[in-house]
Design an enzyme around this catalytic site. Structure first.
Site, PDB file in Angstrom:
ATOM      1  N   ASP A  35      -2.718  -3.015  -3.089  1.00  0.00           N
ATOM      2  CA  ASP A  35      -2.512  -3.260  -1.655  1.00  0.00           C
ATOM      3  C   ASP A  35      -3.848  -3.557  -0.970  1.00  0.00           C
ATOM      4  O   ASP A  35      -4.407  -2.722  -0.245  1.00  0.00           O
ATOM      5  CB  ASP A  35      -1.844  -2.033  -1.032  1.00  0.00           C
ATOM      6  CG  ASP A  35      -1.350  -2.282   0.384  1.00  0.00           C
ATOM      7  OD1 ASP A  35      -1.317  -3.454   0.800  1.00  0.00           O
ATOM      8  OD2 ASP A  35      -1.011  -1.290   1.070  1.00  0.00           O
ATOM      9  N   HIS A  63      -0.258  -5.509   2.673  1.00  0.00           N
ATOM     10  CA  HIS A  63       1.000  -5.474   3.417  1.00  0.00           C
ATOM     11  C   HIS A  63       0.803  -5.828   4.891  1.00  0.00           C
ATOM     12  O   HIS A  63       1.784  -6.089   5.600  1.00  0.00           O
ATOM     13  CB  HIS A  63       1.709  -4.127   3.258  1.00  0.00           C
ATOM     14  CG  HIS A  63       1.122  -2.994   4.005  1.00  0.00           C
ATOM     15  ND1 HIS A  63       0.290  -2.048   3.435  1.00  0.00           N
ATOM     16  CD2 HIS A  63       1.254  -2.608   5.314  1.00  0.00           C
ATOM     17  CE1 HIS A  63      -0.043  -1.144   4.329  1.00  0.00           C
ATOM     18  NE2 HIS A  63       0.514  -1.460   5.484  1.00  0.00           N
ATOM     19  N   SER A 100      -2.956   1.280   8.814  1.00  0.00           N
ATOM     20  CA  SER A 100      -2.999   0.532   7.557  1.00  0.00           C
ATOM     21  C   SER A 100      -4.159  -0.457   7.520  1.00  0.00           C
ATOM     22  O   SER A 100      -4.440  -1.147   8.511  1.00  0.00           O
ATOM     23  CB  SER A 100      -1.691  -0.232   7.359  1.00  0.00           C
ATOM     24  OG  SER A 100      -0.627   0.654   7.125  1.00  0.00           O
TER      25      SER A 100
END
Length: 419
Positions: A264, A218, A363
């Site tokens: 992811d 992402h 992230s």
């Protein structure tokens, strides 16, 4: 009164007679042990079954006696009643050749598979069912030592070994991440900062190879050109230790699903290789067996690092690279409190009632754990239902699910693939 060895001690009380008698005892002991089991590299046949071989070594354990460490080395005391290490064995057998011969057989009796304590291996353990034995191997940049269990570096900057000085490791602040702490410069040398070409801070990442960085899928959804900064500690300053390298190709996992955050993970290929130093080092990748049997067990402590937000309400990014320590949570326990689906490609970590958590900006950064002096990558910061919620866990991409995928792309690029 001690059993077994005490009688030998009495018989060996004379100086000349003692030397002869004790030497004979050693030879007899070696002979019994060598007949009982095979070598750790799976060459020899097994004369006794594993069960029978273990019976040879079984003896009633006694507590360490007064001033035991001042006594001469004893096979019975050091290696049968207790679980000896290679150094203790070397004190008993005195010559390197005799020690190695004994040790290879002794260890094989202790571990004929990988199910207990990773088979005694420092890094990787693999079983050979046909020969009823196991053997150890090491991560890239290491080689097995003479005991066939431990791994020693053979390069200046091996993966998974922090090289910062003590003074650099002192924590300076304690308000980073959510409920986290600031580490010292160089405490997580595989940490990467991901930016666009204008210098906007986007995500974290982790160095696994001179030319490759892992991050979350992402983090690369926008399709813009990216660059990475390595060796960084202070997010807002230009530091002497840092390297800035353009990303010339990235590979987002083909099965990544934005709606569920499944798969992811993405790989970033760097336009030029990283120059390794104590501030920029790769982390080790585990094998699937090591990750699943040792590194991701319930309650094992994980280290998560990043410059992410210190607040769930606003993007108040940390100035200094920070960390939290949180435990692994079993999938079923995690699924009970999370609204969204927890797939087999995800790991959960944290503690209910504790606000320690990763957040926006973290992230793609590493979730790592130290195993027998080496740091291994376990997960990548992926998603959560809010940040630092006391009734929720953080969710991470399970890296062990993608080891073949990672190696495939490394091999492909190092061959004929061009970005």
């Amino acid at each position: 009164m001690a059993r077994g060895g005490a009688g030998v001690d009495r018989e060996c009380s004379g100086r000349a007679a003692g030397d002869f008698c004790c030497s004979m005892w050693k030879l007899i002991t070696i002979g019994v042990l060598l007949a009982a089991c095979s070598s750790p590299v799976c060459h020899a046949s097994i004369f006794y079954s594993y069960k029978d071989a273990n019976q040879v070594l079984k003896i009633r354990k006694r507590a360490n006696s007064f001033l035991e460490e001042l006594k001469p080395g004893s096979v019975e005391r050091e290696c049968n009643e207790e679980r000896c290490n290679f150094e203790e064995a070397s004190e008993i057998f005195e010559t390197k050749e005799a020690t190695l011969e004994f040790w290879s057989k002794y260890v094989e009796v202790k571990y004929n598979n990988c199910s207990v304590d990773n088979g005694g291996c420092q890094h990787f353990c693999k079983e050979d069912p046909a020969k009823q034995c196991r053997y150890c191997s090491c991560a890239s940049g290491y080689q097995l030592t003479n005991d066939h269990n431990m791994c020693t570096p053979v390069v200046e900057f091996p993966c998974g070994r922090v090289k910062m000085d003590y003074t650099e490791g002192k924590a300076e602040f304690n308000i980073r991440l959510i409920g986290g702490n600031s580490g010292g410069r160089g405490f997580s040398p595989w940490q990467v900062m991901l930016q666009n070409l204008k210098g906007k801070f986007l995500c974290g990442g982790v160095l696994i190879h001179p030319s490759w960085v892992l991050t979350a899928a992402h983090c690369v959804e926008t399709g813009e050109t990216l660059k990475v900064r390595l060796g960084k500690y202070h997010r807002l300053r230009i530091e002497n230790s840092e390297q800035t390298i353009r990303v010339d190709k990235y590979v987002r996992h083909e099965n990544y699903t934005k709606l569920t955050s499944d798969n992811d993970i993405a790989m970033l290929h760097l336009a030029e290789p990283v120059m390794y130093n104590k501030y920029a080092l790769p982390i080790c990748l585990p094998t699937r067996d090591l990750a699943e049997h040792e590194l991701t067990t319930k309650g094992r402590q994980m280290l998560v690092t990043g410059w992410g937000s210190t607040s769930d309400e606003m993007r108040n990014y940390s100035a200094l690279l920070s960390y939290i320590e949180i435990p692994i949570v079993p999938k079923n326990e995690c699924a009970q409190v999370m609204t969204n689906t927890i797939s087999d490609n995800m790991l959960c970590a944290g503690s209910l009632g504790d606000r320690k958590d990763s957040c926006s900006g973290d992230s793609g950064g590493p979730m790592a754990t130290k195993y027998k002096d080496t740091w291994f990558l376990v997960g990548l910061v992926s998603w959560g239902e809010g940040c630092g919620k006391k009734e929720k866990f953080g969710v991470y991409t399970k890296v062990s699910q993608y080891l073949e995928w990672i190696q495939h792309h490394i091999n492909k690029k190092s061959g004929s693939w061009r970005g």
